[in-house]
Design a protein around this motif. Structure first.
Motif, short mmCIF file in Angstrom:
data_model
loop_
_atom_site.label_atom_id
_atom_site.label_comp_id
_atom_site.label_asym_id
_atom_site.label_seq_id
_atom_site.Cartn_x
_atom_site.Cartn_y
_atom_site.Cartn_z
N VAL A 88 10.30 35.91 -4.74
CA VAL A 88 10.67 37.03 -5.44
C VAL A 88 9.30 37.41 -6.03
CG1 VAL A 88 12.05 37.29 -7.14
CG2 VAL A 88 13.06 36.62 -5.29
N THR A 89 8.56 36.75 -6.69
CA THR A 89 7.50 36.44 -8.16
C THR A 89 6.88 37.38 -7.25
OG1 THR A 89 5.67 34.18 -6.57
CG2 THR A 89 7.86 34.17 -8.46
N THR A 90 6.25 37.18 -5.37
CA THR A 90 5.11 38.16 -4.49
C THR A 90 5.94 39.54 -4.61
OG1 THR A 90 4.40 36.47 -3.58
CG2 THR A 90 4.02 38.32 -2.83
N ALA A 91 6.96 39.34 -4.75
CA ALA A 91 7.72 41.09 -5.05
C ALA A 91 8.08 41.99 -6.51
CB ALA A 91 9.21 40.67 -4.64
N LEU A 92 7.75 40.62 -7.50
CA LEU A 92 7.85 41.44 -8.50
C LEU A 92 6.90 41.86 -8.90
CD1 LEU A 92 8.66 42.16 -11.54
CD2 LEU A 92 8.59 39.81 -11.85
N ALA A 93 4.78 40.71 -8.03
CA ALA A 93 3.94 41.40 -8.73
C ALA A 93 3.53 42.32 -7.89
CB ALA A 93 2.70 39.53 -8.45
N ALA A 94 3.91 42.48 -7.07
CA ALA A 94 3.11 44.02 -6.15
C ALA A 94 4.08 45.09 -6.61
CB ALA A 94 3.94 43.95 -4.79
N ARG A 95 4.97 45.04 -7.28
CA ARG A 95 5.70 46.45 -7.96
C ARG A 95 4.30 47.74 -8.77
NH1 ARG A 95 9.14 47.79 -5.39
NH2 ARG A 95 9.55 49.39 -6.48
N PRO A 96 5.01 48.88 -8.06
CA PRO A 96 3.62 49.37 -9.03
C PRO A 96 3.40 49.28 -11.03
CG PRO A 96 5.29 50.77 -8.54
CD PRO A 96 5.95 49.28 -8.38
N ALA A 97 2.70 49.34 -11.69
CA ALA A 97 2.26 49.04 -12.89
C ALA A 97 3.08 49.63 -13.48
CB ALA A 97 1.50 49.27 -13.28
N GLY A 98 3.23 50.68 -13.93
CA GLY A 98 4.65 51.59 -14.50
C GLY A 98 5.88 51.39 -14.57
N GLU A 99 6.67 50.71 -13.62
CA GLU A 99 7.46 50.47 -13.42
C GLU A 99 9.06 49.52 -14.33
OE1 GLU A 99 10.27 50.15 -9.71
OE2 GLU A 99 8.79 49.00 -9.37
N ALA A 100 9.41 50.70 -15.07
CA ALA A 100 9.92 49.94 -16.31
C ALA A 100 10.30 48.43 -15.94
CB ALA A 100 11.33 50.43 -16.38
N PRO A 101 10.23 47.59 -16.95
CA PRO A 101 10.51 46.15 -16.07
C PRO A 101 11.86 46.09 -15.55
CG PRO A 101 10.60 45.71 -18.49
CD PRO A 101 10.21 47.96 -17.99
N LEU A 102 13.53 46.60 -15.84
CA LEU A 102 14.13 46.22 -15.19
C LEU A 102 14.52 46.62 -14.42
CD1 LEU A 102 16.99 45.33 -15.45
CD2 LEU A 102 17.14 47.40 -16.85
N ALA A 103 13.72 47.94 -13.86
CA ALA A 103 14.20 48.08 -12.17
C ALA A 103 13.22 47.45 -11.54
CB ALA A 103 13.09 49.88 -12.42
N ALA A 104 11.15 46.82 -11.59
CA ALA A 104 10.76 46.47 -11.03
C ALA A 104 11.17 45.10 -10.99
CB ALA A 104 9.05 45.94 -12.13
N LEU A 105 11.57 44.35 -11.65
CA LEU A 105 12.63 43.26 -12.07
C LEU A 105 13.68 43.10 -10.58
CD1 LEU A 105 12.58 40.02 -12.56
CD2 LEU A 105 13.93 40.38 -13.70
N ALA A 106 14.36 43.79 -11.26
CA ALA A 106 16.05 44.31 -10.43
C ALA A 106 15.75 44.44 -8.68
CB ALA A 106 16.90 45.66 -10.13
N THR A 107 14.46 45.64 -8.15
CA THR A 107 13.94 45.91 -6.79
C THR A 107 13.43 44.40 -6.15
OG1 THR A 107 13.57 48.08 -7.94
CG2 THR A 107 13.08 47.40 -5.90
N ALA A 108 12.95 43.52 -6.68
CA ALA A 108 12.15 42.75 -6.35
C ALA A 108 13.15 41.86 -5.57
CB ALA A 108 11.16 41.70 -7.33
N PHE A 109 14.39 41.35 -6.83
CA PHE A 109 15.61 40.63 -5.93
C PHE A 109 16.07 41.41 -4.90
CE2 PHE A 109 15.64 37.88 -10.08
CZ PHE A 109 15.10 37.15 -9.26
N ARG A 110 15.71 42.36 -4.82
CA ARG A 110 16.79 43.49 -3.80
C ARG A 110 15.73 43.17 -2.34
NH1 ARG A 110 18.03 47.53 -7.53
NH2 ARG A 110 19.95 47.37 -8.85
N GLU A 111 14.60 43.35 -2.63
CA GLU A 111 13.93 43.11 -1.63
C GLU A 111 13.67 41.90 -0.81
OE1 GLU A 111 9.56 44.04 -2.56
OE2 GLU A 111 10.15 45.96 -3.28
#
Length: 220
Positions: free
Chosen positions: A69-92
């Motif tokens: 999860v922490t790796t997936a969150l760190a890899a999300r695009p820099a401009g992505e909204a925080p809610l979308a980035a976090l939820a997508t990291a958990f989906r991954e």
């Protein structure tokens, strides 16, 4: 992996499988390290080359969870909204689990059943989850350029999403829980949490008095 690494990996998985089978049959507290080692035909000394304790083995999946999860969150695009980035990291994370071999999924389900049935393990698991949440909070705050000590939004957002994840995983404790149902349940809960939090991050701010104030903002 080379032959040596493959053998070590196989021994590690064999110890995990033997331990969870024993935990489910005779209970976590009643199971000893000697019994786990004997079931795999290795010595207790060999067991301790892989795990520091019986508890470390029982909670081994939480370490992998944190890394994914922490790796997936760190890899999300820099401009992505925080809610979308976090939820997508958990989906991954949940879809990575889905993509794993069926044996790995069964191990995860057994892991959840054992932890949910043991109050001491459950408490330790929550403590480890809290440490993971701290790391996710720090990463989310870094992405947003804010100080988590002064701005509660990163911590609050992480707590809300991880709560949805815990509720989604509750079906893992059921004997008839299958992979499809587990993945679907967690995904549905993440979607519900994300929908409930929209417009999300920028909609609320703390006023000078410490009270929550509402402001207009774009979603996310």
């Amino acid at each position: 992996m080379g032959l040596r690494e493959r053998k070590k990996h196989q021994t590690r998985l064999a110890l995990i499988d033997a331990a969870f089978d024993l935990f489910l049959v005779q209970g976590y507290e009643a199971t000893t390290v000697d019994q786990i080692a004997a079931a795999v035909d290795v010595s207790p000394r060999t067991f301790f080359r892989y795990f520091g304790s019986k508890e470390d083995l029982a909670l081994d999946f939480t370490v992998e969870y944190e890394e994914l999860v922490t790796t997936a969150l760190a890899a999300r695009p820099a401009g992505e909204a925080p809610l979308a980035a976090l939820a997508t990291a958990f989906r991954e994370f949940i879809h990575q689990m889905e993509a794993n071999a069926a044996d790995d999924t069964e191990r995860f389900l057994k892991h959840r059943r054992v932890i949910d049935a043991n109050p001491a393990l459950l408490a330790t698991g929550f403590a480890r989850m809290a440490e993971t949440e701290k790391k996710l909070t720090a990463e989310l705050a870094r992405r947003q350029g804010t100080d988590p000590a002064a701005d509660p939004r990163p911590r609050l957002l992480v707590a809300l999403i991880t709560s949805a994840l815990r509720v989604g995983f509750e079906c893992a404790a059921e004997r008839d829980c299958q992979l499809v149902g587990l993945v679907g349940n967690v995904t549905d809960l993440l979607n519900l949490a994300e929908a409930a939090l929209t417009p999300g991050w920028g909609q609320l701010s703390l006023g000078s008095s410490g009270q929550v104030a509402t402001k207009a903002s774009s979603p996310g």
